[in-house]
Design a protein around this motif. Structure first.
Motif, PDB file in Angstrom:
ATOM      1  N   GLN A 171       2.193   6.516  -0.433  1.00  0.00           N
ATOM      2  CA  GLN A 171       2.206   5.346  -1.307  1.00  0.00           C
ATOM      3  C   GLN A 171       2.763   4.120  -0.596  1.00  0.00           C
ATOM      4  O   GLN A 171       2.507   2.986  -0.986  1.00  0.00           O
ATOM      5  CB  GLN A 171       3.041   5.663  -2.551  1.00  0.00           C
ATOM      6  N   PHE A 172       3.485   4.339   0.488  1.00  0.00           N
ATOM      7  CA  PHE A 172       4.159   3.281   1.241  1.00  0.00           C
ATOM      8  C   PHE A 172       3.427   3.037   2.559  1.00  0.00           C
ATOM      9  O   PHE A 172       2.384   3.644   2.824  1.00  0.00           O
ATOM     10  CB  PHE A 172       5.626   3.660   1.477  1.00  0.00           C
ATOM     11  N   HIS A 173       4.004   2.177   3.392  1.00  0.00           N
ATOM     12  CA  HIS A 173       3.282   1.692   4.571  1.00  0.00           C
ATOM     13  C   HIS A 173       4.037   2.019   5.864  1.00  0.00           C
ATOM     14  O   HIS A 173       4.805   1.216   6.380  1.00  0.00           O
ATOM     15  CB  HIS A 173       3.049   0.183   4.457  1.00  0.00           C
ATOM     16  N   PHE A 174       3.785   3.216   6.401  1.00  0.00           N
ATOM     17  CA  PHE A 174       4.302   3.575   7.719  1.00  0.00           C
ATOM     18  C   PHE A 174       3.563   2.830   8.828  1.00  0.00           C
ATOM     19  O   PHE A 174       4.048   2.771   9.960  1.00  0.00           O
ATOM     20  CB  PHE A 174       4.118   5.073   7.952  1.00  0.00           C
ATOM     21  N   GLU A 175       2.389   2.309   8.541  1.00  0.00           N
ATOM     22  CA  GLU A 175       1.509   1.778   9.599  1.00  0.00           C
ATOM     23  C   GLU A 175       1.866   0.367  10.039  1.00  0.00           C
ATOM     24  O   GLU A 175       1.270  -0.163  10.981  1.00  0.00           O
ATOM     25  CB  GLU A 175       0.051   1.810   9.116  1.00  0.00           C
TER      26      GLU A 175
END
Length: 228
Positions: A171-175
């Protein structure tokens, strides 16, 4: 491995996922759906990567291609293609697997903590106990039947899930690296309010603090998922 990327906004590109793919020798093609690009053909990819975006998955009136995308993702899963979803992409996958997608009680926007679940650690032994990650969402999903819930936060209990060999969602943004975070901030048309919303200045100031550790976690997740 051949990777096709569905991108929904100019400022929400694959970032560190693209860097991982290049390092591992995978090929990539990006389909900019917001620009009217065609969807890939089923034989053109082994892995489908569905990125985030400012819309919700049922905003068909404003984004007519969303219905086609929902059907496309459902078909890819049915055909046994591996699918990874980031933020909006995770909601698409949850919907394709029959789970409810809905407004979260609060917006989450900024560098906020998550805790990985015990089940998540069983699925991915290299996961740390916690991480501070970039959140950028107002909707959420219910974890599909048969999926392993990966993480939770104080503002949102469902932060990702995995079905080994089938799908991985975050759901979050590791990228995001610092340059991509800057594009996120610049691309945000409306700045919401709430206990889990940080200011643009705080988000930009913290971008260089967390991304290298998050990149390491991301690469471990991708390596294991894609080898299964």
């Amino acid at each position: 491995m051949k990777i096709c990327i569905l991108q929904h906004a100019a400022f929400e590109g694959p970032g560190e996922i693209a860097a991982w793919a290049k390092l591992r020798g995978h090929t990539m093609s990006i389909h900019h759906l917001y620009r009217g690009d065609a969807f890939p053909t089923p034989d053109s990819f082994d892995l489908l990567l569905v990125m985030g975006g400012e819309m919700n998955i049922y905003q068909d009136r404003d984004y007519p291609w969303l219905k086609t995308e929902r059907n496309f993702i459902h078909s890819a899963l049915q055909q046994g293609k591996k699918v990874i979803g980031i933020c909006l992409g995770s909601q698409f996958i949850a919907d394709a697997l029959g789970s409810r997608v809905h407004q979260n009680a609060e917006y989450e926007l900024g560098w906020l903590p998550i805790a990985f679940t015990d089940e998540g650690h069983n699925a991915f032994p290299k996961l740390p106990a916690t991480a501070t990650v970039l959140h950028w969402h107002g909707d959420t999903f219910e974890t599909p039947v048969g999926a392993t819930r990966l993480a939770e936060s104080p503002g949102c209990p469902n932060q990702g899930f995995v079905i080994p060999g089938k799908c991985l969602t975050l759901q979050f943004h590791f990228e995001t690296d610092p340059s991509l975070v800057k594009l996120f901030v610049e691309g945000q048309a409306h700045w919401p309010k709430g206990p889990y919303v940080q200011s643009p200045q705080t988000i930009l100031a913290n971008a260089s603090i967390h991304y290298e550790k998050n990149r390491e976690i991301l690469y471990d997740l991708l390596d294991q998922f894609c080898s299964e």
